[in-house]
Design a protein around this motif. Structure first.
Motif, PDB file in Angstrom:
ATOM      1  N   ALA A 380       0.825  -1.207   0.000  1.00 24.71           N
ATOM      2  CA  ALA A 380       0.000   0.000   0.000  1.00 24.71           C
ATOM      3  C   ALA A 380       0.859   1.257   0.000  1.00 24.71           C
ATOM      4  CB  ALA A 380      -0.929   0.006   1.215  1.00 24.71           C
ATOM      5  N   GLY A 381       2.030   1.191   0.625  1.00 22.22           N
ATOM      6  CA  GLY A 381       2.901   2.350   0.661  1.00 22.22           C
ATOM      7  C   GLY A 381       3.691   2.553  -0.620  1.00 22.22           C
ATOM      8  N   ALA A 382       3.765   1.524  -1.459  1.00 23.97           N
ATOM      9  CA  ALA A 382       4.498   1.652  -2.720  1.00 23.97           C
ATOM     10  C   ALA A 382       3.660   2.407  -3.745  1.00 23.97           C
ATOM     11  CB  ALA A 382       4.874   0.268  -3.252  1.00 23.97           C
ATOM     12  N   ASN A 383       4.338   2.981  -4.700  1.00 21.84           N
ATOM     13  CA  ASN A 383       3.650   3.765  -5.736  1.00 21.84           C
ATOM     14  C   ASN A 383       3.296   2.864  -6.915  1.00 21.84           C
ATOM     15  OD1 ASN A 383       2.573   5.958  -7.037  1.00 21.84           O
ATOM     16  ND2 ASN A 383       4.539   6.631  -7.901  1.00 21.84           N
ATOM     17  N   ASP A 384       2.492   1.845  -6.638  1.00 18.80           N
ATOM     18  CA  ASP A 384       2.090   0.900  -7.678  1.00 18.80           C
ATOM     19  C   ASP A 384       0.636   0.518  -7.440  1.00 18.80           C
ATOM     20  OD1 ASP A 384       1.692  -1.186  -9.478  1.00 18.80           O
ATOM     21  OD2 ASP A 384       3.760  -1.904  -9.289  1.00 18.80           O
ATOM     22  N   GLU A 385      -0.256   1.193  -8.126  1.00 18.02           N
ATOM     23  CA  GLU A 385      -1.684   0.974  -7.933  1.00 18.02           C
ATOM     24  C   GLU A 385      -2.101  -0.434  -8.342  1.00 18.02           C
ATOM     25  OE1 GLU A 385      -5.490   1.717  -6.807  1.00 18.02           O
ATOM     26  OE2 GLU A 385      -3.753   3.001  -6.508  1.00 18.02           O
ATOM     27  N   THR A 386      -1.459  -0.972  -9.389  1.00 22.31           N
ATOM     28  CA  THR A 386      -1.822  -2.303  -9.865  1.00 22.31           C
ATOM     29  C   THR A 386      -1.530  -3.368  -8.816  1.00 22.31           C
ATOM     30  OG1 THR A 386      -1.362  -1.629 -12.145  1.00 22.31           O
ATOM     31  CG2 THR A 386      -1.471  -3.991 -11.698  1.00 22.31           C
ATOM     32  N   LYS A 387      -0.358  -3.296  -8.190  1.00 28.92           N
ATOM     33  CA  LYS A 387      -0.015  -4.279  -7.157  1.00 28.92           C
ATOM     34  C   LYS A 387      -0.961  -4.179  -5.971  1.00 28.92           C
ATOM     35  CE  LYS A 387       4.904  -5.055  -8.030  1.00 28.92           C
ATOM     36  NZ  LYS A 387       6.278  -4.964  -7.464  1.00 28.92           N
ATOM     37  N   ARG A 388      -1.318  -2.956  -5.585  1.00 34.48           N
ATOM     38  CA  ARG A 388      -2.251  -2.790  -4.466  1.00 34.48           C
ATOM     39  C   ARG A 388      -3.596  -3.430  -4.779  1.00 34.48           C
ATOM     40  NH1 ARG A 388      -0.038   2.659  -3.803  1.00 34.48           N
ATOM     41  NH2 ARG A 388      -1.700   3.468  -5.124  1.00 34.48           N
ATOM     42  N   ARG A 389      -4.080  -3.163  -5.970  1.00 35.25           N
ATOM     43  CA  ARG A 389      -5.391  -3.712  -6.340  1.00 35.25           C
ATOM     44  C   ARG A 389      -5.357  -5.233  -6.374  1.00 35.25           C
ATOM     45  NH1 ARG A 389      -6.806  -5.430 -11.068  1.00 35.25           N
ATOM     46  NH2 ARG A 389      -5.064  -4.375 -12.099  1.00 35.25           N
TER      47      ARG A 389
END
Length: 747
Positions: A380-389
């Motif tokens: 969640a803290g990383a700047n990767d929306e795809t991985k979060r989703r």
């Protein structure tokens, strides 16, 4: 039948004789390839007509002139070879079928391997034409399917002298799969390999070619996303890998591709050491292949699901080391959608049944869920929306699957709460700078905001204030989806209890994130609305104290001054949402709570923060609707005595803080002249404060603004109309109790 054969022979004889003569003339350079093309086109047209009447003898007759063409394959143009192979495919499918002699079958397999991949002993002089390679692999597929590969040996055993031929054939197929010049060539090579593996029942022979097959398919599949390989090739390669795994390391009693062949007890490669070594290599291969679980084509995802499912069922004992990876991949594949009728919904049902039959797989899923929960804050803290989703989808699906097994998941309560709070806090911190800068520009015009709240009946949805609604929209949706899944799981009670307890001791962004999670746990859920018998009968008594505890915390926050900089305005806004949610839950039964909640709401409607002000307007609209009032104005008018008493207590105590004057201003703006009869004591208190504190310019300006609003509202109506309005709509003012006199009793 005989007449049909005779007729077919008479039709075949002229083009066969002509082709044979032209082929012999071409060898001595007395004709051109153009003439051969003409003869082949004539023969192909004739074969298509007589195909239903062909038999092995007629096929032998028609193959004779074609053999002259194939003997000159290195000199002839590609188009000539392509037409000759089309004719050969008709002879294989319609002529020889399953009655092909062993010797001719091996010759044809050598010929087709040469045409599709070159010689087994000589270096390749030139690349194979893609059209020739495609039709050559198609002929190989037809040859293996029609004859069931019987020319290579008996059903259960491969002839030793045919092992080199098998090795070369597999090598050619794998070269076509990995380095074919076009997608159609690679696809045709995959189909040929599938036909060979499906019809070869000598497990020891398959074990000899197994490493090469797995290595080649892994190479193609692991680079499938990067190289943008056509999805059909990937789908077929995955099926090929599944097929060879089931044939070589699968249980004999589970094979469904063909009737099983039980491995010979003295087979040299069937020992435990070979299986252990093979399993470790297969695990490495599968680890590099499962990246396809994020492919954008559903066909590829379905094929990968089938592969992983077979690894956990047919190959369960041999590939036990791969079980955790396969469970995690299956969970991810079935997490894309859960709608009825979708393939993912069917996959989830399959996976649920598999989990119900194997407790070890349930343990694997628990471990995968725990690892995902631990990884949630970091992702969640990383700047990767795809991985979060993706991670949130996987968490939701794992929870749904475990909930269906009716397991005790209390051990996950602590890690889940910690991960969720950390995730939300990190997201809030990432969005706090942009959010504050967009709302800290002074307040909007109070009168305009109030008039829009009065005139609009749709002011009943809060605007997100702790997340960035543009850049973090996917994260918000994912977290809400995960929380909804938690609501329906066995973790819901434990998580809510931990959150409400933690809410009292937390601080800063952490406290804000906890309150947001509590709101989401109650909002639009079976817990919040109590729409099912499950929550009415089993959980009502358990969750009501938690709700009341969260509501009490919200009142405690709102009880502090709206001008106190030590209280984050976003925490106040979330507390307003908690009040609105409590009002929606209790409906008209919430009216007694207005004594404590109405004043803080109106106080924040006068805030200098535009976002907090708008939140208060929305909260007032929701509360008025939930309590059964027609409008916010009616709510304030009907409860004016509560507000007047609250304001009077502050003024009589000479509380010169600005919120009292702001609340009075809100009351007058909302209710108009209907409120004026209640304000005689307040106006007296205002003049008393003006007399004692006339040296404070801001206080004097605020109080005169209230007096000015009273005059304006009173001037909008004549005294008669005000009196009429009061007698019709305004409730009678509560009078102090007076004991009856004798005159009252007599009358």
């Amino acid at each position: 039948m005989e007449d049909g054969r005779v007729k077919a022979f008479r039709m075949l004889k002229p083009p066969c004789v002509e082709l044979s003569q032209e082929a012999l003339r071409y060898k001595v350079n007395k004709t051109t390839a153009k003439e051969l093309l003409r003869c082949l086109e004539r023969l192909r047209a004739t074969l298509q007509v007589v195909a239903p009447s062909l038999d092995p003898k007629l096929a032998d007759y028609a193959f004779f002139p074609l053999s002259h063409i194939f003997s000159e394959s290195q000199k002839l143009p590609s188009r000539v070879l392509e037409l000759a192979l089309h004719c050969l495919r008709v002879l294989i499918r319609q002529g020889w079928q399953d009655r092909l002699s062993s010797e001719l079958g091996k010759q044809l397999l050598v010929l087709l391997a040469f045409l599709s991949g070159g010689s087994a002993t000589e270096a390749k002089s030139k690349d194979v034409d893609e059209d020739v390679g495609t039709i050559a692999f198609d002929c190989t597929t037809s040859l293996l399917q029609s004859s069931a590969a019987s020319f290579l040996g008996t059903r259960d055993s491969l002839e030793p002298e045919n092992i080199p031929l098998l090795g070369h054939t597999v090598t050619v197929m794998l070269d076509g799969i990995s380095s074919g010049p076009a997608a159609k060539v690679r696809l045709a090579a995959c189909s040929s390999l599938n036909a060979l593996v499906a019809r070869l029942h000598d497990r020891e022979a398959l074990q000899n070619v197994f490493p090469g097959i797995v290595s080649c398919l892994t190479k193609v599949l692991s680079s499938g996303i990067r190289s943008r390989e056509p999805y059909k090739v990937l789908e077929t390669c995955i099926f090929s890998l599944e097929l060879v795994l089931c044939k070589v390391v699968g249980r004999s009693d589970s094979l469904s591709v063909q009737k099983p062949l039980k491995a010979a007890p003295d087979a040299k490669n069937t020992g435990k050491s070979w299986l252990d070594a093979t399993a470790s290599q297969v695990k490495m291969a599968l680890s590099s292949i499962v990246v396809l679980r994020y492919h954008d084509r559903q066909e590829v995802l379905d094929a990968l699901f089938s592969l992983c499912f077979s690894a956990l069922t047919i190959c369960r004992s041999a590939l036990a080391e791969c079980a955790p990876l396969m469970v995690e991949t299956l969970t991810t594949l079935s997490s894309h959608s859960s709608q009825e009728g979708s393939s993912q919904h069917g996959q989830q049902l399959q996976l649920q049944q598999l989990l119900a039959s194997d407790p070890d797989l349930v343990d694997n899923l628990k471990e995968a869920l725990h690892e995902s929960i631990v990884a949630l804050p970091r992702v969640a803290g990383a700047n990767d929306e795809t991985k979060r989703r993706r991670l949130i989808e996987q968490l939701s699906t794992a929870l749904r699957l475990l909930t269906a097994q009716h397991l005790d998941l209390k051990a996950l309560n602590g890690p889940t709460v910690s991960a969720l709070v950390s995730c939300v806090s990190t997201a809030v911190q990432a969005s706090s700078t942009s959010t504050i800068s967009s709302v800290a520009d002074g307040s909007a015009d109070v009168g305009r905001v109030l008039q829009s709240a009065i005139s609009s009946a749709e002011q009943r949805k809060f605007v997100p204030i702790i997340f960035d609604p543009t850049s973090q929209a996917g994260l918000i949706d994912g977290l809400q989806s995960l929380v909804r899944q938690l609501q329906d799981s066995a973790l819901s009670a434990g998580i809510l209890r931990r959150l409400t307890t933690w809410l009292q001791t937390a601080a800063g962004l952490e406290q804000m994130g906890i309150l947001w999670l509590v709101l989401q746990m109650f909002e639009n859920s079976s817990i919040a609305n109590q729409t099912t018998d499950q929550w009415l009968d089993k959980h009502n008594d358990e969750f009501d104290p938690l709700r009341e505890e969260a509501y009490s915390f919200a009142l405690e926050i709102l009880g502090q001054s709206a001008y106190d900089d030590s209280v984050d305005w976003r925490l106040q806004a979330l507390s307003l949402e908690m009040v609105a949610q409590q009002a929606s839950f209790h409906a008209k039964d919430f009216r007694p709570e207005l004594v404590d909640t109405l004043y803080p709401i109106l106080e924040r409607m006068g805030s200098s923060n535009a976002a907090l002000q708008q939140h208060a307007v929305t909260c007032l609209s929701i509360v008025s609707n939930a309590c059964g009032y027609q409008s916010a104005s009616e709510l304030v008018t009907e409860n004016a005595d509560y507000l007047v008493n609250a304001v009077a207590l502050k003024l009589n105590g000479f509380d010169i803080s600005p919120q009292a004057s702001q609340v009075m201003l809100m009351m007058v703006r909302l209710c108009g002249s209907a409120l004026i009869p209640y304000m005689d004591d307040l106006i007296e208190s205002i003049f008393a404060i003006l007399a004692d504190y006339h040296g404070y310019p801001r206080l004097v300006e605020a109080l005169f603004e209230v007096l000015n609003a009273v005059v304006e509202e009173a001037g909008k109506s004549s005294p008669h109309s005000i009196e009429s309005e009061n007698t019709k709509t305004a409730p009678k003012r509560r009078q102090p109790y007076k004991p009856p006199t004798i005159t009252d009793l007599i009358s």
